[in-house]
Design a protein around this motif. Sequence first.
Motif, PDB file in Angstrom:
ATOM      1  N   UNK A 108       0.873  -1.177   0.000  1.00 37.63           N
ATOM      2  CA  UNK A 108       0.000   0.000   0.000  1.00 37.63           C
ATOM      3  C   UNK A 108       0.908   1.224   0.000  1.00 37.63           C
ATOM      4  N   UNK A 109       0.828   2.022  -1.052  1.00 34.62           N
ATOM      5  CA  UNK A 109       1.797   3.101  -1.211  1.00 34.62           C
ATOM      6  C   UNK A 109       1.109   4.365  -1.713  1.00 34.62           C
ATOM      7  N   UNK A 110       1.697   5.494  -1.350  1.00 36.19           N
ATOM      8  CA  UNK A 110       1.291   6.773  -1.922  1.00 36.19           C
ATOM      9  C   UNK A 110       2.538   7.628  -2.094  1.00 36.19           C
ATOM     10  N   UNK A 111       2.512   8.465  -3.126  1.00 39.50           N
ATOM     11  CA  UNK A 111       3.601   9.404  -3.384  1.00 39.50           C
ATOM     12  C   UNK A 111       2.949  10.715  -3.821  1.00 39.50           C
ATOM     13  N   UNK A 112       3.052  11.731  -2.991  1.00 40.17           N
ATOM     14  CA  UNK A 112       2.400  13.009  -3.262  1.00 40.17           C
ATOM     15  C   UNK A 112       3.430  14.130  -3.226  1.00 40.17           C
ATOM     16  N   UNK A 113       3.289  15.054  -4.173  1.00 45.51           N
ATOM     17  CA  UNK A 113       4.197  16.191  -4.232  1.00 45.51           C
ATOM     18  C   UNK A 113       3.403  17.473  -4.041  1.00 45.51           C
ATOM     19  N   UNK A 114       3.852  18.309  -3.099  1.00 44.53           N
ATOM     20  CA  UNK A 114       3.265  19.621  -2.839  1.00 44.53           C
ATOM     21  C   UNK A 114       4.386  20.642  -2.906  1.00 44.53           C
ATOM     22  N   UNK A 115       4.359  21.484  -3.934  1.00 43.53           N
ATOM     23  CA  UNK A 115       5.484  22.384  -4.135  1.00 43.53           C
ATOM     24  C   UNK A 115       6.730  21.588  -4.440  1.00 43.53           C
ATOM     25  N   UNK A 116       7.793  21.793  -3.669  1.00 43.42           N
ATOM     26  CA  UNK A 116       9.026  21.028  -3.881  1.00 43.42           C
ATOM     27  C   UNK A 116       9.165  19.874  -2.899  1.00 43.42           C
ATOM     28  N   UNK A 117       8.149  19.639  -2.070  1.00 45.80           N
ATOM     29  CA  UNK A 117       8.235  18.569  -1.067  1.00 45.80           C
ATOM     30  C   UNK A 117       7.445  17.349  -1.514  1.00 45.80           C
ATOM     31  N   UNK A 118       8.061  16.190  -1.360  1.00 43.42           N
ATOM     32  CA  UNK A 118       7.467  14.908  -1.733  1.00 43.42           C
ATOM     33  C   UNK A 118       7.231  14.097  -0.467  1.00 43.42           C
ATOM     34  N   UNK A 119       6.052  13.499  -0.345  1.00 48.36           N
ATOM     35  CA  UNK A 119       5.724  12.656   0.799  1.00 48.36           C
ATOM     36  C   UNK A 119       5.411  11.247   0.303  1.00 48.36           C
ATOM     37  N   UNK A 120       6.070  10.267   0.890  1.00 49.13           N
ATOM     38  CA  UNK A 120       5.899   8.864   0.501  1.00 49.13           C
ATOM     39  C   UNK A 120       5.511   8.047   1.723  1.00 49.13           C
ATOM     40  N   UNK A 121       4.481   7.232   1.550  1.00 48.95           N
ATOM     41  CA  UNK A 121       4.094   6.253   2.554  1.00 48.95           C
ATOM     42  C   UNK A 121       4.028   4.889   1.904  1.00 48.95           C
ATOM     43  N   UNK A 122       4.503   3.879   2.600  1.00 54.04           N
ATOM     44  CA  UNK A 122       4.438   2.513   2.065  1.00 54.04           C
ATOM     45  C   UNK A 122       4.392   1.529   3.215  1.00 54.04           C
ATOM     46  N   UNK A 123       3.535   0.546   3.076  1.00 57.20           N
ATOM     47  CA  UNK A 123       3.485  -0.569   4.025  1.00 57.20           C
ATOM     48  C   UNK A 123       3.184  -1.822   3.238  1.00 57.20           C
ATOM     49  N   UNK A 124       4.072  -2.781   3.332  1.00 58.52           N
ATOM     50  CA  UNK A 124       3.914  -4.007   2.557  1.00 58.52           C
ATOM     51  C   UNK A 124       2.655  -4.750   2.984  1.00 58.52           C
ATOM     52  N   UNK A 125       1.920  -5.223   2.000  1.00 58.62           N
ATOM     53  CA  UNK A 125       0.686  -5.954   2.289  1.00 58.62           C
ATOM     54  C   UNK A 125       1.005  -7.318   2.891  1.00 58.62           C
ATOM     55  N   UNK A 126       0.092  -7.786   3.722  1.00 61.79           N
ATOM     56  CA  UNK A 126       0.293  -9.064   4.383  1.00 61.79           C
ATOM     57  C   UNK A 126      -0.040  -8.945   5.845  1.00 61.79           C
ATOM     58  N   UNK A 127      -0.073 -10.061   6.562  1.00 62.97           N
ATOM     59  CA  UNK A 127      -0.493 -10.049   7.965  1.00 62.97           C
ATOM     60  C   UNK A 127       0.342  -9.132   8.841  1.00 62.97           C
ATOM     61  N   UNK A 128       1.659  -9.028   8.561  1.00 63.60           N
ATOM     62  CA  UNK A 128       2.516  -8.248   9.450  1.00 63.60           C
ATOM     63  C   UNK A 128       2.558  -6.777   9.079  1.00 63.60           C
ATOM     64  N   UNK A 129       2.227  -6.432   7.826  1.00 63.29           N
ATOM     65  CA  UNK A 129       2.335  -5.053   7.400  1.00 63.29           C
ATOM     66  C   UNK A 129       3.747  -4.510   7.503  1.00 63.29           C
ATOM     67  N   UNK A 130       4.720  -5.355   7.246  1.00 62.74           N
ATOM     68  CA  UNK A 130       6.123  -5.000   7.483  1.00 62.74           C
ATOM     69  C   UNK A 130       6.941  -5.466   6.296  1.00 62.74           C
ATOM     70  N   UNK A 131       7.915  -4.715   5.830  1.00 61.16           N
ATOM     71  CA  UNK A 131       8.410  -3.443   6.347  1.00 61.16           C
ATOM     72  C   UNK A 131       7.612  -2.255   5.834  1.00 61.16           C
ATOM     73  N   UNK A 132       7.966  -1.065   6.356  1.00 64.74           N
ATOM     74  CA  UNK A 132       7.189   0.129   6.040  1.00 64.74           C
ATOM     75  C   UNK A 132       8.092   1.354   6.048  1.00 64.74           C
ATOM     76  N   UNK A 133       7.564   2.414   5.433  1.00 64.82           N
ATOM     77  CA  UNK A 133       8.292   3.677   5.411  1.00 64.82           C
ATOM     78  C   UNK A 133       7.279   4.815   5.382  1.00 64.82           C
ATOM     79  N   UNK A 134       7.614   5.912   6.038  1.00 65.94           N
ATOM     80  CA  UNK A 134       6.877   7.165   5.925  1.00 65.94           C
ATOM     81  C   UNK A 134       7.915   8.280   5.987  1.00 65.94           C
ATOM     82  N   UNK A 135       8.051   9.017   4.894  1.00 65.95           N
ATOM     83  CA  UNK A 135       9.103  10.017   4.796  1.00 65.95           C
ATOM     84  C   UNK A 135       8.631  11.161   3.914  1.00 65.95           C
ATOM     85  N   UNK A 136       9.072  12.359   4.230  1.00 61.99           N
ATOM     86  CA  UNK A 136       8.882  13.501   3.344  1.00 61.99           C
ATOM     87  C   UNK A 136      10.260  14.091   3.062  1.00 61.99           C
TER      88      UNK A 136
END
Length: 223
Positions: A108-136
Amino acid sequence: MRQTWTNLLFAHWPVPAEQLRPRIPPGLLLDLHDGTAWVGVVPFQMSHISLRGIPDMPHLSTFPELNVRTYVTKDGKPGVYFFSLDAARLAAVWAARIGTGLPYHWARMSCQRTGDRVSVRSRRRGPSGHPAIEVSYRPTGPASCAAPGTLESFLTERYCLYTVWASRLRRLEIEHPPWSLQAAEASWRTNTMLAPLGLSAKGRPLLHYADRQDVVAWGLEKC
């Protein structure tokens, strides 16, 4: 195959070589810079994927992607080795796994850009939901190409990847212009992408931003 990569962050951490060597397939040598291995976490937006002679289909060929990688050589040819690749499009995940043997995962992922800033969220599908990242992140300096011999060039100017497909080591050649890199800053809320390697993202990473890269990828070949 043609692809376009945009809003890309290179986040790199130095890692003792002995921690990565056991995870590299036989036949590859871990590539070191001044005696140090590096592992990268690279989020970006994928688009305009098309096979030669076939136009891209925007809904199927546009999605966020995230890879975890290190650097290797084979017969003196430097390349990239991927520990994992996460993507938001299931069809792309299965096509890449079947066609290349690359370790793609559906996330499950999203990548959004607002101005010059990019925000990314990702969490691997599955029972554990791992690994994951949330960064701007955002660029903080002017764009330039890395000078040959520098660490920046070592980490980015690589024109093939290595993978194991049908129990054989293979090489996939890629072509693109030299990277136009910018210094970057990033704010991390979550980053467990290195956990499957037994590593944690400790310390401040080396960061570079790239706005866009147009890529041509060729078929797998034996090596």
